[in-house]
Design an enzyme around this catalytic site. Structure first.
Site, mmCIF file in Angstrom:
data_model
loop_
_atom_site.group_PDB
_atom_site.id
_atom_site.type_symbol
_atom_site.label_atom_id
_atom_site.label_comp_id
_atom_site.label_asym_id
_atom_site.label_seq_id
_atom_site.Cartn_x
_atom_site.Cartn_y
_atom_site.Cartn_z
ATOM 1 N N CYS A 138 0.829 -1.210 0.000
ATOM 2 C CA CYS A 138 0.000 0.000 0.000
ATOM 3 C C CYS A 138 0.868 1.266 0.000
ATOM 4 O O CYS A 138 1.538 1.518 -0.997
ATOM 5 C CB CYS A 138 -0.971 -0.068 1.165
ATOM 6 S SG CYS A 138 -2.432 0.918 0.867
ATOM 7 N N ARG A 160 -2.451 7.444 -6.049
ATOM 8 C CA ARG A 160 -2.884 7.279 -4.647
ATOM 9 C C ARG A 160 -4.402 7.331 -4.543
ATOM 10 O O ARG A 160 -5.068 7.919 -5.385
ATOM 11 C CB ARG A 160 -2.315 8.413 -3.797
ATOM 12 C CG ARG A 160 -0.835 8.383 -3.640
ATOM 13 C CD ARG A 160 -0.401 9.571 -2.810
ATOM 14 N NE ARG A 160 -0.937 9.493 -1.466
ATOM 15 C CZ ARG A 160 -1.097 10.540 -0.662
ATOM 16 N NH1 ARG A 160 -0.782 11.743 -1.060
ATOM 17 N NH2 ARG A 160 -1.592 10.386 0.552
ATOM 18 N N GLU A 209 -0.695 -8.400 5.306
ATOM 19 C CA GLU A 209 -0.435 -8.571 6.752
ATOM 20 C C GLU A 209 -1.716 -8.517 7.578
ATOM 21 O O GLU A 209 -1.689 -8.787 8.775
ATOM 22 C CB GLU A 209 0.584 -7.521 7.230
ATOM 23 C CG GLU A 209 0.077 -6.104 7.450
ATOM 24 C CD GLU A 209 -0.223 -5.331 6.159
ATOM 25 O OE1 GLU A 209 -0.117 -5.906 5.046
ATOM 26 O OE2 GLU A 209 -0.586 -4.145 6.268
ATOM 27 N N HIS A 243 -3.211 -5.267 1.609
ATOM 28 C CA HIS A 243 -2.535 -5.500 2.897
ATOM 29 C C HIS A 243 -2.489 -6.982 3.261
ATOM 30 O O HIS A 243 -3.316 -7.453 4.044
ATOM 31 C CB HIS A 243 -3.296 -4.765 4.008
ATOM 32 C CG HIS A 243 -3.136 -3.293 3.982
ATOM 33 N ND1 HIS A 243 -2.205 -2.623 4.748
ATOM 34 C CD2 HIS A 243 -3.782 -2.346 3.275
ATOM 35 C CE1 HIS A 243 -2.281 -1.337 4.515
ATOM 36 N NE2 HIS A 243 -3.232 -1.124 3.625
HETATM 37 N N1 GLN Z 1 -3.854 6.290 1.047
HETATM 38 C C1 GLN Z 1 -2.588 6.077 1.675
HETATM 39 C C2 GLN Z 1 -1.517 6.948 1.058
HETATM 40 O O1 GLN Z 1 -1.708 7.536 0.047
HETATM 41 C C3 GLN Z 1 -2.173 4.634 1.581
HETATM 42 C C4 GLN Z 1 -3.158 3.799 2.346
HETATM 43 C C5 GLN Z 1 -2.564 2.594 3.011
HETATM 44 O O2 GLN Z 1 -1.344 2.418 3.096
HETATM 45 N N2 GLN Z 1 -3.430 1.788 3.552
HETATM 46 O O3 GLN Z 1 -0.469 7.050 1.602
#
Ligand code: GLN
Length: 198
Positions: free
Chosen positions: A78, A105, A173, A171
């Site tokens: 992420c 993002r 994890e 994710h």
């Molecule tokens: N939206 C977050 C960002 O732009 C990332 C979200 C996440 O790591 N769960 O940094």
């Protein structure tokens, strides 16, 4: 085998818990010297702009960049994926740039800011992987030499690998499925075998 987990902000504790379950030693990394002697590094999800700023002030950014360029296996999930990308289409955070992808993002609309879906990831075997997306980025462009590991049903690329760098928009994890981390650890063992041969 010792895996460093960047512990500046975000979901680092969950990655460490997953490594524990796999019986692998994990080390929280906040200082440049804590990068010494690790066999792989995980950059967790969180807030990419905060992690990016902290990486610069803790003098970790350049060290991580050169370790990754020299072949250290790195997994970014992420926000971690955003930071490893070559380009971010909608942020002024300067990414580390060690995987040739362009990311966007917060790419999923409001209703879908967070969702869970079953992903088919051939590299992990035939069973679908329960992928949790939280205000997730997506991969908009993939350069030559980047292997696409997973797509959503609409074709959106959400996991990829280029040599020693592995990224996922979701994710792993946060689920009980350990296969994604196991895949990363295989990459780490492969790399250390190669080191032994030199
Ligand atoms: N939206 C977050 C960002 O732009 C990332 C979200 C996440 O790591 N769960 O940094």
């Amino acid at each position: 085998m010792k895996i460093g987990v960047l512990a500046l902000q975000g979901a680092f504790a969950e990655h460490i818990a997953t490594l524990d379950r796999l019986g692998v030693e994990a080390r929280e990394v906040r200082l440049p010297r804590e990068l010494n002697g690790i066999d792989g590094l995980i950059i967790p999800g969180g807030e990419s702009t905060s992690i990016s700023r902290l990486m610069v002030s803790f003098k970790l950014r350049d060290n991580i960049k050169s370790l990754a360029k020299n072949g250290l296996p790195v997994l970014g999930t992420c926000a971690g994926m955003i930071l490893l990308a070559k380009q971010i289409s909608d942020s002024d955070a300067e990414p580390i740039g060690v995987i040739d992808i362009e990311v966007k993002r917060n790419a999923f609309g409001r209703q879908q800011e967070s969702f869970e879906t079953e992903l088919f990831i051939p590299a992990l075997g035939p069973e679908p992987f329960p992928a949790v997306f939280i205000r997730a980025p997506l991969i908009e462009k993939v350069g030559n030499g980047v292997e696409i590991l997973a797509r959503l049903a609409d074709g959106t690329v959400v996991a990829a690998k280029q040599k020693n760098v592995l990224v996922a928009a979701f994710h792993p994890e946060l689920t009980n499925d350990l296969r994604f981390h196991r895949y990363f650890l295989n990459l780490v063992s492969g790399q250390s075998k190669q080191k032994d041969r030199i």
